[in-house]
Design an enzyme around this catalytic site. Structure first.
Site, PDB file in Angstrom:
ATOM      1  N   GLU A  29     -10.247   5.256  -2.329  1.00  0.00           N
ATOM      2  CA  GLU A  29     -10.510   5.050  -1.023  1.00  0.00           C
ATOM      3  C   GLU A  29      -8.942   5.265  -0.346  1.00  0.00           C
ATOM      4  O   GLU A  29      -7.965   4.574  -0.786  1.00  0.00           O
ATOM      5  CB  GLU A  29     -10.843   3.611  -0.416  1.00  0.00           C
ATOM      6  CG  GLU A  29     -12.487   3.318  -0.842  1.00  0.00           C
ATOM      7  CD  GLU A  29     -12.791   1.958  -1.033  1.00  0.00           C
ATOM      8  OE1 GLU A  29     -11.852   1.090  -0.591  1.00  0.00           O
ATOM      9  OE2 GLU A  29     -13.837   1.635  -1.581  1.00  0.00           O
ATOM     10  N   GLU A  60     -17.285   0.995  -3.622  1.00  0.00           N
ATOM     11  CA  GLU A  60     -16.632   0.879  -5.013  1.00  0.00           C
ATOM     12  C   GLU A  60     -17.722   0.902  -6.107  1.00  0.00           C
ATOM     13  O   GLU A  60     -17.208   1.281  -7.222  1.00  0.00           O
ATOM     14  CB  GLU A  60     -16.313  -0.705  -4.936  1.00  0.00           C
ATOM     15  CG  GLU A  60     -15.059  -0.749  -4.120  1.00  0.00           C
ATOM     16  CD  GLU A  60     -15.197  -0.956  -2.663  1.00  0.00           C
ATOM     17  OE1 GLU A  60     -16.496  -1.008  -2.232  1.00  0.00           O
ATOM     18  OE2 GLU A  60     -14.166  -1.125  -1.781  1.00  0.00           O
ATOM     19  N   GLN A  82      -8.520  -0.118  -4.314  1.00  0.00           N
ATOM     20  CA  GLN A  82      -7.547  -0.662  -3.061  1.00  0.00           C
ATOM     21  C   GLN A  82      -6.959  -2.218  -3.202  1.00  0.00           C
ATOM     22  O   GLN A  82      -5.681  -2.387  -3.130  1.00  0.00           O
ATOM     23  CB  GLN A  82      -8.178  -0.411  -1.772  1.00  0.00           C
ATOM     24  CG  GLN A  82      -7.289  -0.372  -0.581  1.00  0.00           C
ATOM     25  CD  GLN A  82      -7.834   0.141   0.626  1.00  0.00           C
ATOM     26  OE1 GLN A  82      -8.759  -0.291   1.097  1.00  0.00           O
ATOM     27  NE2 GLN A  82      -7.748   1.649   0.941  1.00  0.00           N
ATOM     28  N   PHE A  83      -7.838  -2.950  -3.551  1.00  0.00           N
ATOM     29  CA  PHE A  83      -7.286  -4.354  -3.754  1.00  0.00           C
ATOM     30  C   PHE A  83      -8.120  -4.948  -4.971  1.00  0.00           C
ATOM     31  O   PHE A  83      -9.432  -4.614  -5.058  1.00  0.00           O
ATOM     32  CB  PHE A  83      -7.728  -5.204  -2.520  1.00  0.00           C
ATOM     33  CG  PHE A  83      -6.810  -5.192  -1.418  1.00  0.00           C
ATOM     34  CD1 PHE A  83      -5.557  -5.926  -1.378  1.00  0.00           C
ATOM     35  CD2 PHE A  83      -6.953  -4.224  -0.538  1.00  0.00           C
ATOM     36  CE1 PHE A  83      -4.621  -5.925  -0.306  1.00  0.00           C
ATOM     37  CE2 PHE A  83      -6.028  -4.055   0.572  1.00  0.00           C
ATOM     38  CZ  PHE A  83      -4.719  -4.843   0.732  1.00  0.00           C
ATOM     39  N   ASP A  85      -9.342  -7.747  -5.484  1.00  0.00           N
ATOM     40  CA  ASP A  85     -10.503  -8.641  -5.225  1.00  0.00           C
ATOM     41  C   ASP A  85     -11.832  -7.569  -5.162  1.00  0.00           C
ATOM     42  O   ASP A  85     -12.934  -8.171  -5.310  1.00  0.00           O
ATOM     43  CB  ASP A  85     -10.231  -9.008  -4.062  1.00  0.00           C
ATOM     44  CG  ASP A  85      -8.830  -9.793  -3.676  1.00  0.00           C
ATOM     45  OD1 ASP A  85      -8.910 -10.824  -3.451  1.00  0.00           O
ATOM     46  OD2 ASP A  85      -8.089  -8.758  -3.630  1.00  0.00           O
ATOM     47  N   PHE A  86     -11.772  -6.299  -4.710  1.00  0.00           N
ATOM     48  CA  PHE A  86     -12.881  -5.602  -4.685  1.00  0.00           C
ATOM     49  C   PHE A  86     -13.515  -4.910  -6.120  1.00  0.00           C
ATOM     50  O   PHE A  86     -14.656  -4.402  -6.113  1.00  0.00           O
ATOM     51  CB  PHE A  86     -12.460  -4.280  -3.854  1.00  0.00           C
ATOM     52  CG  PHE A  86     -11.958  -4.533  -2.428  1.00  0.00           C
ATOM     53  CD1 PHE A  86     -11.770  -5.584  -2.120  1.00  0.00           C
ATOM     54  CD2 PHE A  86     -11.293  -3.427  -2.061  1.00  0.00           C
ATOM     55  CE1 PHE A  86     -11.222  -5.822  -0.682  1.00  0.00           C
ATOM     56  CE2 PHE A  86     -10.622  -3.597  -0.693  1.00  0.00           C
ATOM     57  CZ  PHE A  86     -10.660  -4.862  -0.036  1.00  0.00           C
ATOM     58  N   ILE A  87     -13.093  -5.610  -6.905  1.00  0.00           N
ATOM     59  CA  ILE A  87     -13.743  -5.546  -8.401  1.00  0.00           C
ATOM     60  C   ILE A  87     -15.047  -6.058  -8.393  1.00  0.00           C
ATOM     61  O   ILE A  87     -15.922  -5.682  -9.321  1.00  0.00           O
ATOM     62  CB  ILE A  87     -12.654  -5.540  -9.658  1.00  0.00           C
ATOM     63  CG1 ILE A  87     -13.084  -4.947 -10.734  1.00  0.00           C
ATOM     64  CG2 ILE A  87     -12.769  -7.457  -9.904  1.00  0.00           C
ATOM     65  CD1 ILE A  87     -11.937  -4.896 -11.825  1.00  0.00           C
ATOM     66  N   HIS A 129      -8.167 -10.832  -0.353  1.00  0.00           N
ATOM     67  CA  HIS A 129      -7.219  -9.860  -0.571  1.00  0.00           C
ATOM     68  C   HIS A 129      -6.188 -10.126  -1.358  1.00  0.00           C
ATOM     69  O   HIS A 129      -4.914  -9.565  -1.628  1.00  0.00           O
ATOM     70  CB  HIS A 129      -6.665  -9.165   0.649  1.00  0.00           C
ATOM     71  CG  HIS A 129      -7.769  -8.324   1.389  1.00  0.00           C
ATOM     72  ND1 HIS A 129      -8.687  -9.137   1.915  1.00  0.00           N
ATOM     73  CD2 HIS A 129      -7.825  -7.032   1.324  1.00  0.00           C
ATOM     74  CE1 HIS A 129      -9.354  -8.172   2.650  1.00  0.00           C
ATOM     75  NE2 HIS A 129      -9.178  -6.864   2.090  1.00  0.00           N
TER      76      HIS A 129
END
Lengths: 326, 327
Positions: A29, A60, A82-83, A85-87, A129
């Site tokens: 992204e 994602e 991007q972060f 956490d988004f995994i 985040h």
């Protein structure tokens, strides 16, 4: 030697490989003209074009899955998440697909992808985040997990990750992006699974990861003034883990402190402690092992609270003194 | 020259004949698996596609050998149609070393990369983004293949479906999405779980064509998939095709099928796509009833031979347990 930042080292590693290998591309992204949320890919779309620096929708699961499918069919994708956490949103594709495809297929096919993602607190980005979730990934057979703590390691380990034929989770730390270090201009590789002794010492071993390496080194300087000689070991890669270097260090010092930013409960520190408990180094321990890790709370927004959530230099100094004077 | 049937130009009469046998091979394979499962000779779980043979065989017949597929948990039919041999498949279900995955994958993880089958998938909707990625490789490396992505009605409510269709569309990727709508995601009927009339209607949201086909009509499926695949191959992007079909068996083991009536099942069984295909080929004069019977028997025998092959294949060694985790 030339000094560049951790962020520049990562960009340079990718760019050098992409010039050599047409199969490598990056997707994520806002990695195009925006240059990525932290600026890691800045300038890359201008050099490599939108085919190889693929700006994606906020999807994602599809980003991760497309990378899996591309890797399985002959490409070598790099995902920029991007972060970290988004995994959570990409987890099926990483855990159930990428990590297991080769094994489930009886050894046929491979998934050579690198998932690069910034983790950690300290930027005021709050609970969604700022997490350090590496222990989740460490738990999954089939993945490699890397966590470089300086610019030199970041460049060499990222090159190794891109050369590897397995899915590699490459944890970057937001607070390290702007830190500088000596980095050779030419391409080089650091073997995956090789720890690095960042400071030699004889009284106590601190095994620390990512930001904690720097905090441990700072603590060591303070403690040296009081005559306490600290050894700092940076595993650099969590999977595979260089158990031998850690065991040898503890056999030498007889004392162990483990420090990471991730929540202590269920954190990777427990794994390192277990490695020592199950090894011959256990007999060499002169004091109980100490674990320093994040408190079991979501990362708060307020800077004072945020700082108090993860171990600081003073906490490390205190732990070392307790261990040494046990 | 065929009289009443229109088929893609690469489809010969011979191909139609072999397609007929292929559908019986799929049916007998799954019937046999069902029997062994009931007897406890196959463990774990398995999902049978009896009744859905035309959508697997018809769709894959439209492809070239270089094209690839991603499959689902209900994937034995896709696997057979993409060229897998039933010996290796049965051996896998028996968990033996000669199985497609050396006994480590089982029914829902059979893949045959050499033939372009990127694998079944135990996660509903899990294969959809993978198909998009494989199509991205085709585009970036100019390999010229198209990916046919199978999934079910249940998967069309997963986030991965929506993310993947959007991504494939904005990048004009050579992928064709084919939803085998067999009316149920386990016990959840499509009427209960989805508000739109057709899953293909969702194509509008992603700016791609959406087509509904009769999932029991192998010829219609073949033609529709062929057009979509060639469109994708020419760089015009993806299509969403929905094949309306029905699974005769339950979702997996121990399914009492309380969520549907026996009358409904009987209605669909009457529409058996294999018999319909046979009647069409007889009417076309492509084969006789006797020849049809013979092909059916041959398919049955191949499955019996596969069982013998599987039974004779060794168990994997315990030493093999740790192999193949990493490349």
């Amino acid at each position: 030697m030339r000094e560049i930042t951790y962020l520049e080292a990562i960009r340079e590693a990718m760019s050098q490989e992409m010039r050599q290998n047409e199969d490598i591309f990056i997707l994520g992204e806002d990695i195009g003209v925006y240059g990525g949320a932290f600026g890691v890919t800045r300038g890359m779309i201008e050099e490599f074009g939108p085919e190889r620096v693929r700006n994606t929708p906020i999807s994602e699961s599809a980003i991760a899955g497309a990378a899996v499918g591309a890797a399985l069919t002959g490409m070598r994708p790099i995902i920029e998440l991007q972060f970290s956490d988004f995994i959570t949103i990409a987890m099926d594709q990483i855990v159930n697909q990428a990590a297991k495809l080769r094994y489930m297929n009886g050894g046929k096919g491979k998934v050579p992808l690198v998932l690069r993602t910034p983790s950690g607190s300290g930027t005021g980005a709050a609970a969604q985040h700022s997490q350090s979730l590496e222990a989740w990934l460490v738990h999954i057979p089939g993945l490699r997990v890397i966590q470089p703590s300086n610019a030199y390691d970041a460049k060499g380990l990222l090159k190794a990750a891109m050369d590897d034929d397995n899915p590699v989770i490459f944890y970057e730390h937001k607070l390290l992006y702007k830190t500088k270090g000596d980095v050779p201009e030419e391409s080089y590789s650091i073997p995956i699974g090789k720890a690095d002794v960042k400071r030699k010492g004889k009284d106590v071993t601190i095994v620390a990861t990512a930001m904690m390496v720097h905090k441990a080194l700072e603590a060591a300087e303070e403690l040296a003034k009081e005559g306490i000689d600290v050894e700092v070991v940076d595993p650099r890669t969590l999977v595979p883990l260089d158990e031998e270097t850690i065991i040898q260090s503890v056999k030498k010092t007889g004392r162990l402190i483990v420090a990471h930013e991730a929540v202590k409960r269920g954190g990777f520190g427990g794994e390192i402690v277990s490695v020592i408990a199950e090894s011959e180094a256990f007999d060499y321990l002169d004091a109980p092992i100490k674990r320093l890790g994040g408190l079991p709370v979501p990362i708060p927004y307020n800077p004072h609270l945020e700082k108090a959530t993860v171990p600081q230099v003073a906490d490390i100094i205190e732990a070392v003194k307790e261990t040494v004077h046990f | 020259m065929l009289k009443t049937i229109k088929v893609p130009s690469h489809i010969t009469e011979e191909k139609l004949v072999s397609l007929y046998k292929e559908m019986w091979l799929i049916r007998y394979f799954d019937e046999k698996v069902d029997q062994f499962f009931a007897k406890g000779m196959i463990h774990g779980t398995t999902h049978l596609c009896v009744g859905q043979e035309p959508s697997a065989a018809g769709a894959i017949a439209a492809l070239k050998d270089i094209d690839k597929i991603t499959s689902t948990h209900r994937g034995h039919g896709h696997c057979i149609s993409k060229g897998a041999n039933v010996n290796g498949m049965m051996a896998e279900l028996f968990g033996r070393v000669d199985g497609y995955c050396k006994g480590k994958g089982g029914s829902i993880h059979i893949a045959d990369l050499e033939k372009g089958n990127l694998g079944a998938n135990g996660i509903v909707g899990g294969g959809i983004p993978i198909a998009v990625g494989a199509a991205l490789t085709s585009k970036m490396k100019k390999e010229g293949y198209v990916v046919l992505c199978f999934f079910g009605d249940g998967a069309s409510n997963e986030g991965s479906f929506h993310e993947s269709l959007n991504l494939a569309s904005i990048w004009d990727l050579p992928v064709v999405f084919i939803c085998e709508n067999n009316q149920y995601g386990m016990s959840g009927s499509v009427k209960e779980m989805t508000r739109v009339e057709n899953i293909a209607d969702r194509a509008v949201s992603y700016g791609m064509p959406g087509k509904v086909v009769d999932g029991l009509d192998a010829i219609e499926i073949m033609n529709t998939v062929y057009d979509a695949v060639e469109r994708a191959r020419q760089g015009h992007g993806p299509t969403l095709i929905e094949a309306k079909t029905y699974r005769w068996k339950g979702h997996s083991k121990s399914d009492a099928k309380k969520y549907r009536t026996r009358e409904e099942e009987e209605e669909w069984r009457k529409k058996d796509g294999i018999k319909r295909f046979r009647d069409l080929l007889i009417e076309e004069g492509i084969f006789t009833e006797e020849k049809a019977k013979q092909l059916q028997e041959e398919a049955k025998q191949e499955v019996e031979d596969a069982v013998k092959f599987a039974e004779n294949s060794p168990q994997p060694s315990i030493e093999s347990l740790l192999e193949d985790v990493y490349a």
